[in-house]
Design a protein around this motif. Structure first.
Motif, short mmCIF file in Angstrom:
data_model
loop_
_atom_site.label_atom_id
_atom_site.label_comp_id
_atom_site.label_asym_id
_atom_site.label_seq_id
_atom_site.Cartn_x
_atom_site.Cartn_y
_atom_site.Cartn_z
N UNK A 1 0.84 -1.20 0.00
CA UNK A 1 0.00 0.00 0.00
C UNK A 1 0.88 1.24 0.00
N UNK B 1 2.26 4.90 1.18
CA UNK B 1 2.51 5.44 2.53
C UNK B 1 1.44 6.47 2.88
N UNK B 2 1.15 6.57 4.18
CA UNK B 2 0.22 7.59 4.68
C UNK B 2 0.65 7.95 6.09
N UNK C 1 -0.43 8.11 9.80
CA UNK C 1 -1.45 7.51 10.66
C UNK C 1 -1.61 8.36 11.91
N UNK D 1 -3.76 8.54 15.57
CA UNK D 1 -4.57 7.73 16.50
C UNK D 1 -5.12 8.61 17.61
N UNK E 1 -10.47 5.53 9.61
CA UNK E 1 -10.21 4.09 9.64
C UNK E 1 -10.97 3.50 10.82
N UNK F 1 -10.97 -1.50 9.83
CA UNK F 1 -10.04 -1.72 8.73
C UNK F 1 -10.25 -3.01 7.96
N UNK F 2 -11.35 -3.73 8.23
CA UNK F 2 -11.48 -5.04 7.59
C UNK F 2 -11.84 -4.93 6.11
N UNK G 1 -8.31 -1.73 4.91
CA UNK G 1 -6.92 -2.16 4.79
C UNK G 1 -6.70 -3.02 3.55
N UNK G 2 -7.58 -4.02 3.26
CA UNK G 2 -7.43 -4.70 1.97
C UNK G 2 -7.53 -3.75 0.76
N UNK H 1 -4.22 -2.05 0.44
CA UNK H 1 -3.22 -2.98 -0.11
C UNK H 1 -3.36 -3.07 -1.63
N UNK I 1 -7.36 6.79 12.68
CA UNK I 1 -7.87 5.58 13.32
C UNK I 1 -8.86 5.95 14.41
N UNK J 1 -10.31 3.61 16.42
CA UNK J 1 -10.49 2.49 17.35
C UNK J 1 -9.97 2.78 18.75
N UNK K 1 -12.53 -7.04 14.90
CA UNK K 1 -11.95 -5.77 14.46
C UNK K 1 -12.98 -4.87 13.79
#
Lengths: 262, 160
Positions: A1, A3-4, A6, A8, A27, A30-31, A34-35, A38, A49, A51, A104
């Motif tokens: 993937x 770059x970014x 992140x 939190x 985010x 991410x299920x 994230x794919x 990628x 994020x 979470x 998740x």
């Protein structure tokens, strides 16, 4: 993937501030995202994020009796904590993906993404739920606007989803066995003022209400009230898993099963 | 950025990028290569580890999101002297593995199941392992191993 950056944040306020960055993307669990990252289907400059924000996690009952679920609550927690309040919703959560995905994936992430084959949108729409964001309340009927499209504005975060609890409800999913998404899924919810039927996985526009079945079931809440009925196959999805006509047929069958299970 | 987490009881730190996956941190930084990457799309389950006691697919979680977490991997399942855990021993006794590629994820998912539900039925075992794909065994011996590890009598499993 690609770059970014992140971020939190620990509070909703910090998350809202971080979402103001150019090309920021929230985010959840991410299920899906994230794919997608990628596969380079998404390339946010900043990923925020959600979470780690305690105030966005958990289940409670509102003053009006609604089940209120924090946007960053995982499917697994919904399955556990909602079971006593709204069993059909808890059962839906327990059928998403597999145990590791449910640990998740979050309700806010699923509803924000509005995958046309996701489970949660059917429960949100059939329940006439309210999507609560950092800026406003959005009725489910106004929220879903087509495949992967919602009423959310850039930077807006789903903080909570509020579900009025029906007298009877059930969700029946015809599972695509490889992905465990709904090849077609139907959520039926019966309230004092009528029955709502929401269908996921079937239509090109994404989740939709089957109004003919709602009218028939509101008059008589029995599978026989919709015997032989199916929605028009126009606008249904045709792919390698099934044709539009097959999905339209499934909607009728699954709705009858849901009424019987409710 | 720097991340710190407890992995198999030990405090571990390392430098990661925002996009570094938890599985990459475990394998490439900590050299814990027991956790496998199979599909890299969160479908096969070879990468399952426990984060704060819950099974997750470490190929679909960012390492930075495990900051401060307690992580358990397959390397932490056996005793320090190499004695296998009862669950691992059951996989060996009941031929629950052939090539072994999926086994780390199978064991970690099964351990999460038994922690939640110490006496699962055969159906519950199969349902819980839905997200773990094995291309060798046909699953029957894996299911037997999990049932045996739960201390239950071993019935003939379905499809036998």
């Amino acid at each position: 993937m690609y770059a970014f950056d992140l971020v939190r944040p620990a509070t909703l306020a910090d998350a809202v501030a971080a979402m103001a960055h150019d090309e920021a993307q929230a985010l959840g669990g991410g299920q899906t995202l994230i794919p997608s990252l990628k596969a380079r289907l998404a390339s946010p400059a900043t990923l925020v994020s959600l979470t780690g924000i305690a105030e966005m996690v958990g289940v409670c009952r509102g003053d009006d009796g609604a089940v209120c679920i924090g946007g960053a609550t995982t499917h697994a927690q919904v399955a556990r904590d909602v079971a006593a309040h709204y069993p059909a919703l808890a059962k839906l959560a327990l059928g998403i993906g597999d145990p590791a995905v449910r640990n998740r994936g979050t309700i806010g992430g699923s509803v924000a993404n509005n995958d046309p084959a996701a489970c949660y949108p059917s429960a949100v729409l059939a329940s006439g739920a309210t999507i609560v964001t950092n800026t406003r309340h959005i009725a489910a009927d106004d929220y879903f606007q087509g495949m992967f499209t919602t009423a959310l504005e850039p930077g807006e975060i789903i903080t909570e989803v509020r579900f009025p609890v029906p007298m009877q409800a059930a969700y029946i999913k015809f599972e695509q066995p490889a992905s465990r998404f709904a090849l077609t899924g139907v959520f039926v919810a019966r309230y004092a003022d009528g029955v709502r039927v929401a269908v996921t996985g079937a239509a090109e526009q994404g989740v939709f209400r089957w109004s003919d079945a709602e009218a028939a079931l509101s008059a008589q809440f029995a599978a026989s009230a919709i015997a032989g009925m199916a929605p028009d196959a126009d606008g249904m999805i045709t792919d390698l898993h099934g044709t539009a006509a097959y999905r339209a047929h499934l909607v009728g069958v699954l709705t009858r099963r849901a009424v019987e299970a409710a | 950025m720097k991340v710190t987490m407890t992995v198999n009881g030990a405090t571990c730190s390392g430098e990661v990028e925002g996009r570094t996956l938890l599985v990459s941190f475990l394998r490439d930084t900590l050299h814990l290569t027991g956790t496998h990457v199979g599909c890299d799309t969160s479908q096969c389950g070879a990468c399952v580890v426990h984060v704060n006691g819950r099974a997750v697919k470490s190929c679909t979680m960012l390492a930075a999101e495990a900051e401060g977490a307690t992580v358990a991997t397959i390397e932490g399942m056996a005793d320090a002297d190499g004695t296998l855990s009862p669950l691992q021993q059951a996989f060996q006794d009941h031929h629950g593995l052939q090539c072994g590629f999926c086994t780390p994820g199978m064991v970690m998912s099964a351990a999460a199941l038994l922690a939640e539900n110490p006496k699962p039925t055969e159906h519950e075992v199969r349902h819980y392992l839905e997200g773990n794909i094995c291309r060798c065994t046909g699953y029957h011996n894996i299911v037997k191993a999990v049932l045996a590890a739960s201390g239950q009598d071993l019935p003939a499993v379905a499809a036998e």
